[in-house]
Enzyme design. Structure first.
Site, PDB file in Angstrom:
ATOM      1  CD  GLU A 124       1.500   3.492   6.518  1.00 43.08           C
ATOM      2  OE1 GLU A 124       0.561   2.767   7.043  1.00 43.08           O
ATOM      3  OE2 GLU A 124       1.403   4.556   6.145  1.00 43.08           O
TER       4      GLU A 124
ATOM      5  CD  GLU B 114       9.332   2.191   5.329  1.00 45.10           C
ATOM      6  OE1 GLU B 114       9.486   3.416   5.468  1.00 45.10           O
ATOM      7  OE2 GLU B 114       8.707   1.438   4.467  1.00 45.10           O
TER       8      GLU B 114
END
Length: 613
Positions: A573, A431
């Site tokens: 991420e 994310e």
């Protein structure tokens, strides 16, 4: 001279010859030597079994075992035991999750033996074809039961006898029984609908054993040992001495109870490959190494086989899904960065300039970055799945509308399906979004009831004042919306668009039987929400790493997962998940390419009594 008392009348059916025989031999009720030996043998060989074969237990065998439990003694013939037979995989998986969570929470209590404690696996909850929950129904406390007037707990003692009867009868049938002791009784009550007056005393795994231990497992593992009989037998009066082995002295937990998984709706969740998992475990036992010596690598191979039907392949090609969104609460100073940074980082990731871009390219993985709710326009190279320009301020009202939640779940599922269609072996989730650690903390608190002091961390590096602001925002949101909440209510109240999409991706992976390698705190919270919607979702999850972010340990415990890496990462991420992939691939290579004792011509252990010949 006294008058002799009259002789009692001979009762109907009285056998005078048998009575005379008993008078001549006061031990006439004794079994024959071989039968007596069998009774003592079944007692001596009762073992707590942890490894099972998935073969079904025939109905007649189960009935005999349950009948033995029902023949337990009880004061006043109260018969307080109640037996719940659990066959559904969804229920067994939910019970294992309860046990895994408590097992992880309890591990820290055992000092240097914590790792050994975590080696005591509880896969048998799912491997065994059925569970039997033995409960004590205390009934109406005002009802008088013959013989219970002075010792009210006799119903508990009778139920304990029923447990032992069941266990011994199962052993005599060749079945194994494993007693699951890592769960909170109230959680099991909630899961199985057990009334408050009824005490769940034992969850027993019942099935055909995949091991034949000659000693209790914890004794064989060096955890503790059985005390000599003389240490527990006293003469005439209580001998005030502490004979409890030091290894077993235990300080009760002060951890507050957390709610169990919510009951799940019927789904088309993919079936687990238990036979493949057992085959993987069998091969691991035969490789030229001490049993269990590859630790977590053996566990991840077994889990991968359970999900996919085989060990991790090489090369291992992942579908990397990174969802991006902004959050309305950042107006309250919950992050060091402005919302514009979310879109900037997302754009850099799409260009391959951020951590996820570098690692995905290096590993040859399929990378899909999607904008679910960035406040700025969707950057070039990023999939436009924008539902709204960020979530609403969770202090003013719900962060999402129910329609937005449904849309995000559906889009996340569709993106996961697209990656699966590219032939990837697993999903790695990540994310991007300024403020999402505060959203994550609020979501975890809303799902579990944990306080903000447990779930709110420094995120991107908040100072003390910033941390206080962040906790105040989360506390305010919880005060407004309440906690604990079910998954949908929690996502609507305090969730984020990217977290909801990631939960949808986990649900789709569950339906497809596709492993999901989790990243850190935010992704873990999304997976936790997914598991509260579909409990079987936990079966496809692999924890890539333990984040440095406060609260991630709680999420991992709730999911019953042990992380593969602990690098103090807090980047997001999908970074931690991608870094774990080479280790997962190596575990599969070791499993496939190492030789067995037989293949290498190496002598195995001199005696291995814990395995089926």
């Amino acid at each position: 001279m006294s008058t002799p008392l009259p002789r009692p009348a001979t009762p109907a059916g009285f056998d005078a010859s048998r009575a005379a025989e008993r008078a001549a031999d006061p031990h006439g009720w004794r079994y024959a030597d071989d039968a007596r030996e069998a009774v003592h043998r079944v007692i001596a060989e009762r073992r707590d079994i942890r490894r099972f074969r998935p073969d079904a237990v025939p109905d007649d065998v189960l009935e005999r075992v349950l009948t033995a439990a029902h023949r337990a003694p009880s004061v006043g013939l109260m018969q307080p035991w109640r037996l719940i037979v659990v066959r559904a995989l969804e229920t067994r998986s939910a019970v294992r999750l309860l046990a895994q969570r408590e097992r992880i929470l309890q591990a820290d209590r055992f000092d240097e033996r914590a790792r050994h404690f975590l080696d005591q696996k509880i896969e048998g909850v799912v491997e065994a074809p059925l569970g039997v929950v033995v409960c004590c129904d205390h009934g109406d406390p005002q009802a008088e039961i013959l013989g219970r007037g002075t010792i009210r707990e006799t119903d508990v003692y009778s139920t304990a006898c029923a447990i032992q009867n069941l266990w011994l009868a199962a052993r005599a049938e060749g079945l194994g029984v494993g007693w699951v002791s890592y769960y909170r009784p109230d959680d099991l009550r909630a899961l199985l609908g057990i009334p408050d007056r009824v005490e769940p005393m034992a969850y027993l795994c019942v099935g055909w054993p995949d091991e034949r231990p000659v000693r209790p497992g914890l004794e064989s593992a060096g955890w503790s040992e059985r005390m000599p009989l003389a240490d527990v037998v006293m003469a005439e009066r209580w001998d005030d001495r502490d004979v409890t082995p030091a290894a077993n002295r235990f300080v009760p937990s002060t951890t507050a109870p957390v709610p169990p998984p919510a009951a799940a709706p019927a789904t088309d969740a993919g079936a687990l490959h238990r036979e493949a998992a057992i085959a993987a475990r069998d091969r691991s036992d035969q490789l030229i190494k001490p049993a269990g010596s590859l630790g977590a690598l053996e566990a991840v191979v077994e889990r991968w086989a359970s999900i996919t039907g085989g060990p991790p392949p090489a090369p291992l090609r992942a579908g990397v899904l990174v969802c991006a969104a902004d959050h309305g609460h950042t107006a309250h100073g919950t992050s060091l960065f402005d919302a514009d940074v979310s879109a900037q980082v997302t754009a850099a990731a799409a260009r391959g300039e951020s951590a996820v871009g570098v690692l995905a390219a290096r590993g040859g993985h399929e990378l899909l970055i999607a904008d679910l709710g960035l406040a700025a326009p969707t950057p070039p190279g990023v999939r436009d799945e924008k539902i709204a320009p960020g979530s609403a301020d969770l202090l003013d009202g719900p962060a999402l509308t129910p329609a937005q939640l449904d849309d995000a779940l559906a889009r996340g599922a569709r993106l996961a399906a697209e990656l699966a269609g590219r032939g990837v072996h697993c999903l790695v989730l990540g994310e991007i979004g300024i403020g999402n650690t505060a959203t994550t903390a609020a979501l975890v608190s809303a799902l579990t009831g944990a306080a903000p002091e447990v779930t709110v961390g420094r995120g991107t590096g908040m100072d003390a004042a910033g941390l206080d602001r962040k906790r105040a925002v989360v506390a305010g949101a919880l005060a407004r919306h309440g906690s604990p909440l079910d998954a949908r209510a929690a996502l609507v109240a305090v969730g984020g668009l990217e977290l909801a999409a990631l939960a949808g991706a986990v649900l789709e992976a569950t339906r497809r039987g596709l492993p999901v390698v989790l990243d850190g705190y935010a992704v873990g919270a999304a997976a936790l929400a997914a598991s509260r919607i579909e409990p079987l979702a936990v079966e496809v999850l692999v924890a890539g790493h333990r984040s440095a972010e406060l609260g991630h340990d709680l999420v991992l415990a709730e999911l019953g997962l042990e992380p593969l890496l602990n690098l103090r990462l807090r980047l997001g991420e999908a970074t931690g998940g991608l870094l774990a992939l080479p280790m997962i691939e190596a575990a599969g290579a070791l499993h496939r390419d190492m030789a067995t004792f037989a293949e290498a011509g190496v002598d195995g252990p001199a005696a291995n009594p814990t395995r089926v010949p």
